[in-house]
Structures are given as structure tokens and as C-alpha cells.
Design an enzyme around this catalytic site. Structure first.
Site, mmCIF file in Angstrom:
data_model
loop_
_atom_site.group_PDB
_atom_site.id
_atom_site.type_symbol
_atom_site.label_atom_id
_atom_site.label_comp_id
_atom_site.label_asym_id
_atom_site.label_seq_id
_atom_site.Cartn_x
_atom_site.Cartn_y
_atom_site.Cartn_z
ATOM 1 C CE1 TYR A 150 -3.957 7.798 -10.534
ATOM 2 C CE2 TYR A 150 -5.193 6.615 -12.205
ATOM 3 C CZ TYR A 150 -4.004 6.914 -11.591
ATOM 4 O OH TYR A 150 -2.848 6.336 -12.042
ATOM 5 C CE LYS A 197 -0.416 16.665 3.107
ATOM 6 N NZ LYS A 197 0.854 16.479 3.823
ATOM 7 C CG ASP A 230 3.261 14.142 4.504
ATOM 8 O OD1 ASP A 230 2.215 13.589 4.878
ATOM 9 O OD2 ASP A 230 3.572 15.287 4.860
ATOM 10 C CG ASP A 254 -0.849 5.705 -9.496
ATOM 11 O OD1 ASP A 254 -0.694 4.579 -9.981
ATOM 12 O OD2 ASP A 254 -0.479 6.759 -10.051
ATOM 13 C CG ASP A 258 4.598 2.763 -9.361
ATOM 14 O OD1 ASP A 258 3.644 1.964 -9.382
ATOM 15 O OD2 ASP A 258 5.087 3.264 -10.392
#
Ligand code: NAP
Length: 501
Positions: A150, A197, A230, A254, A258
């Protein structure tokens, strides 16, 4: 919404219920934003004022209009000064050109004021029906807000290959993890799940996981576990009620937040807070939604709930409680909802929804008892700096631009470095070893990594060796950047290529 994000940390900040005096008004910088920003800001301000919030609103500029005036950062100096002085900001969404143009002003504000914690509570709202209603969703996403991809540190490597640097630090991991555990403790939550991850990015994401595992035993009353990102996305849809506090890196946070907003009614109802040592900035999770801007379609609930988090932070919890009661009553009645939530009745405009919440304030009189403040103080985190006892530079990766076959590149490089202390160990293309070939790779791009290690086992590379090597390499191909192959206390500080022995 929980009654407070953090129980009182500052008893002096507790304020009796009801309106403050003119003298007690708290300065708050108001950034009306772009797209639907001005509409949801006007609605939120009207409701806060009608509820008796004692706020000295200081409207300021940032975003698209500033870029249009030629302010390269999108934030004028005057706005930065106001933010530094007030320390509290209510910010509507700011537009960022997608795929070109200036940097995100949202990210600039978060980074300049070191607001490293992004808190996104996700809870079922009364009257908002979704396929997940009744499951008891109540999670808090704690997103690292400064580091990771980011930061947008990007370089074109060749005309055909772009690079984005993913930087994560021990300090950055420690402070967001500490914030997550502190919040979990303060809110009486049971579990903190670290989401990474780390199976693929063992150094960056792996650092977050290792620091989490080291810190978790300091919080024996809180269960700590880890999910790969995931799988976390999958769990969020399959068993969202099992998730409690999620702590994660910037980009994953982020995206996941959502997704989480979608579980409880969508982006129109998801608030967030950005916190650092000096400044706290409250905003909706959503963006400027240009497709619905200026049409009176926007739902101001997300920014209003962010304003409630802000009111608790500045010690006006009674007002926050009153606004939430009126909002929940309006949502439950269902007769005056914006298009994103309306079901049984025709949708109403942003303004009509705002009127309905203000009318419902009459039925939600100010609380009589004092309401605890919920200051979003960031916990003090001692600066963690690891100083290894032993550091060895065992070689160097040199990234080069080349269009010929890899065999030709390898031959030319081997020839030119003949009398240096290095040997060419392998060449990779986008992370996979291309030379010596294990399988014949297809569709190579013009960006190669040549991995050089010291010929003599146990020898270390000096800066002088590396500079001499670069001079030799530049005789046969164009180098772009280098990475030292370092070992700290015997641990490799670099990843291997796929297929590399
Ligand atoms: P977005 O602005 O969040 O909007 C996505 C969709 O969500 C909208 O098209 C709309 O869906 C719905 N939506 C969002 N907010 C809503 C609200 N208050 N009421 C009702 N519906 C709402 O995402 P985007 O279109 O990807 O991004 C647009 C711009 O916002 C970009 O420039 C982006 O960089 C910026 N952005 C800013 C922030 C921030 O300021 N923190 C955050 C995210 C994005 P329907 O089409 O179904 O109505």
C-alpha cells in the site's frame, strides 16, 4: 456497534451526558471529500449537531479540487496544519485516480500523521437484512495502515515490467499486533486471528506471523490463531460468526474489510477509524462512489457510525449513544431507507433519510448518566530493533534487462565475471529459475535476476567486490537494481527462486 471501542483509558475525559458548553466544544477537522463525500458529510454533520454534539467543526480542503488547483499532494499545507493542531479528523471519501495520476490523499494523510492502525468494526445492524442476518457477526478488523504494498513504492524495471516494493518492518508488525491484542482485551473479546500469506511470502508476511506468535503468550486470556488470507476470505463467508478480532497487513485488510462490510449490509454501513499517537481520523470504509454522486442516493450511515466512534474518542459517548439509538430505530422502521438498504418501502434520498434520523432523535433523549469516554489511545510499543550478532553477505542478486535467450545471457555474464570472486549460480525470470534450466520455461519477459554467490565457500562479499561485479556486468547487459544476499545469525535473509536448489 459495540458501546465503546476501548473502555475508558482517561477518566478525566468522561463527560456528563448532554450538550457541552460553547467553551467545551472540541475542534474537529472536517474534510467533505469527493464524489458522494459532500452529501454524506452534510448529513452526518446535521445529525451530530441536532443530537447536541459539542464540536467546533473546522472544514478544510483535500482531494480532487486541490489536485485541480495544482497542489501536487492533494492536501494543502493549511489542512495539514489544522490536522496537526486539532488531532481529530472526520473525513469523507477522497477520490484517487485509478491506474494513473496523483497519490491517494487518504494514504498520504494516514502516512504523514503515522496513523498506523486502521480499525474496522463489523457488526450486524438492527433492521438491515442480509443473507447473514441472525448469525451474530461481530468482528473487529485491525489493519496495518502504513506499510506493505500500500505504500505504493513502484518502479518500472524495463518498459515491460513493473515492480511494487512490499516493505514490512518488525516495528510495524509489533505495533499493529499490540494494538489488536490491547483492543481485544479492552473490549472483552476472546480471540485474535492473525491473517497472512506467510506460506508464500515467508520473509514479509512470515515476519508478521512470527511476531504474532511471540507476542500472543503475553495475553493468556485471549485465544490466538493464524489463518492464511485466502482461507480467511472463505471463513468469512462460511462461518463469519466465528471470527472475533482479525489483525492483518495493509492490502489484505483493505480487501477483507470490504468483504466483511458486504456481510452486514454493504459499504454504505461500514465505519472505520485510523489511529496513531497524535492524530485519529474517522471515515467510512467506502470510497467516493462516483456512479451515484450528486444524485441523493448515498447512504450516510457509514460516515455517521464513524462519527459515533469519533464522539466516543473525544469524550461525547452520550451523544454517540443517542445518535446510534436514533439511527437503529430508523433502520428498524425501514420506512425511510436509501436505495442500498430499502426493501419493503420505496427508497428515499440521502436528505430524507437524514431527516428521519433527526426525527428519531426526539425518541432517543440524551442519557442522564455519564457515559464513559473511549479514547482510541495507541499503546506504547517499545521500538523493536533486531541487531544480529553475525551478518554475512554471501552474494548478490543483480536484476538486468535483456531480450535475448537466457543461455546467451548466462554465457556473456559468466565470461565477463571470470576474474571476480563471484560465480553465477542461477538466472531467474519472475521468480522461477530459467538457467540452468530444470524445465524449459515459456514466455519469458525482459527482466532477469542473475544470482551471484562467492566462489570460495565461507567467503563474504564486500561493497568493493559488488561494485566491481556491477562494472563487469554492465559491459554485457544493462543492470537495473541489486539486492545483497545477506544472512543474519546464520538465517538466510532472502528467498530462493522456484526450482532453485
Ligand atoms: P466505492 O466508492 O466504495 O463504491 C463502490 C460501490 O459501493 C458504489 O458504486 C456503490 O454501489 C456502493 N457504495 C459505496 N458507498 C456507498 C454509500 N455510502 N451508499 C450507497 N452505496 C454505496 O468504490 P470505488 O468505486 O471502487 O472507488 C471510487 C473512488 O473512491 C476511487 O477513486 C477510490 O480510490 C476511492 N476510494 C476512497 C476511499 C477513501 O477515501 N477512504 C476508500 C475506497 C475508495 P452501487 O453502484 O451499487 O450503488
Amino acid at each position: 456497534m459495540p458501546d465503546s471501542i476501548i473502555p475508558p483509558t482517561d477518566p478525566a475525559a468522561q463527560r456528563p451526558a448532554g450538550m457541552g458548553t460553547q467553551a467545551a466544544r472540541t475542534p474537529v477537522v472536517l474534510l467533505p471529500g469527493d464524489g458522494i463525500g459532500p452529501e454524506v458529510t452534510a448529513a452526518t454533520r446535521r445529525i451530530c449537531d441536532a443530537a447536541g454534539a459539542a464540536i467546533d467543526w473546522r472544514a478544510a480542503e483535500a482531494g480532487a479540487a486541490c489536485f485541480a488547483k495544482g497542489i501536487a499532494t492533494g492536501v494543502p499545507r493549511a489542512t495539514l496544519d489544522l490536522v496537526a493542531e486539532a488531532g481529530v479528523v472526520l473525513k469523507a471519501p477522497l477520490e484517487t485516480a485509478v491506474g494513473y495520476g496523483g497519490k491517494s490523499v487518504n494514504v498520504t494523510l494516514r502516512n504523514l500523521f503515522e496513523m498506523y492502525g486502521n480499525l474496522r468494526p463489523v457488526k450486524e445492524l438492527p433492521g438491515v437484512k442480509t443473507p447473514f442476518s441472525g448469525r451474530g457477526i461481530d468482528m473487529l478488523i485491525v489493519r496495518e495502515n502504513i506499510e506493505d504494498l500500500y505504500a505504493g513504492i513502484e518502479h518500472m524495471q524495463t518498459p515491460n515490467v513493473a515492480q511494487s516494493l512490499k516493505l514490512m518492518s518488525v516495528q510495524g508488525c509489533d505495533r499493529i499486533l499490540r494494538l489488536a491484542f490491547t483492543l481485544a482485551q479492552a473490549e472483552g473479546r476472546k480471540r485474535v486471528t492473525c491473517v497472512t500469506k506467510a506460506n508464500i511470502m515467508k520473509l514479509t508476511e512470515g515476519m508478521m506471523k512470527r511476531r504474532f506468535e511471540a507476542m500472543a503468550p503475553q495475553y493468556p486470556g485471549i485465544a490466538a490463531d493464524h489463518l492464511i488470507v485466502d482461507n480467511c476470505a472463505h471463513q468469512m463467508v462460511i462461518r463469519p460468526e466465528r471470527l472475533d478480532v482479525i489483525v492483518t497487513s495493509n492490502l489484505f485488510g483493505d480487501i477483507l474489510s470490504d468483504l466483511a462490510a458486504g456481510l452486514v449490509g454493504g459499504l454504505g454501513v461500514a465505519p472505520s477509524a485510523n489511529v496513531g499517537a497524535r492524530v485519529a481520523m474517522f471515515e467510512a470504509v467506502h470510497g467516493s462512489a462516483p456512479d451515484i454522486a450528486g444524485k441523493g442516493l448515498a447512504n450516510p450511515t457509514a460516515l455517521l457510525l464513524a462519527a459515533c466512534m469519533m464522539l466516543r474518542h473525544i469524550g461525547q459517548g452520550a451523544i454517540a449513544q443517542r445518535i446510534e439509538k436514533a439511527l437503529f430505530r430508523t433502520l428498524e422502521a425501514g420506512t425511510a431507507l436509501t436505495a442500498d438498504l430499502a426493501r419493503a418501502h420505496p427508497p428515499v434520498s440521502t436528505g430524507a433519510f437524514t431527516d428521519a434520523v433527526i426525527a428519531a432523535l426526539e425518541l432517543a433523549p440524551p442519557a442522564q448518566a455519564p457515559v464513559a469516554a473511549a479514547k482510541l489511545a495507541t499503546p506504547a510499543v517499545p521500538a523493536a530493533t533486531i541487531v544480529p550478532e553475525k551478518r554475512e553477505v554471501i552474494g548478490v542478486d543483480v536484476f538486468v534487462e535483456s531480450r535475448g535467450p537466457v543461455r546467451q545471457l548466462a554465457e556473456a555474464v559468466e565470461q565477463t565475471i571470470g576474474d571476480t570472486p563471484f560465480v553465477l549460480k542461477m538466472i531467474s525470470n519472475r521468480g522461477a529459475q530459467a538457467w540452468p534450466a530444470t524445465v524449459e520455461l515459456e514466455d519469458m519477459v525482459d527482466h532477469w535476476r542473475c544470482r551471484f554467490v562467492m566462489k570460495k565457500p565461507g567467503a563474504w562479499a564486500t561493497e568493493g567486490h559488488i561494485l566491481a561485479l556491477l562494472q563487469r556486468v554492465s559491459l554485457v547487459t544493462s543492470w537495473i537494481h541489486i539486492e545483497k544476499l545477506q544472512r543474519f545469525d546464520g538465517e538466510d535473509g532472502f528467498s530462493k527462486a522456484q526450482g532453485e536448489a
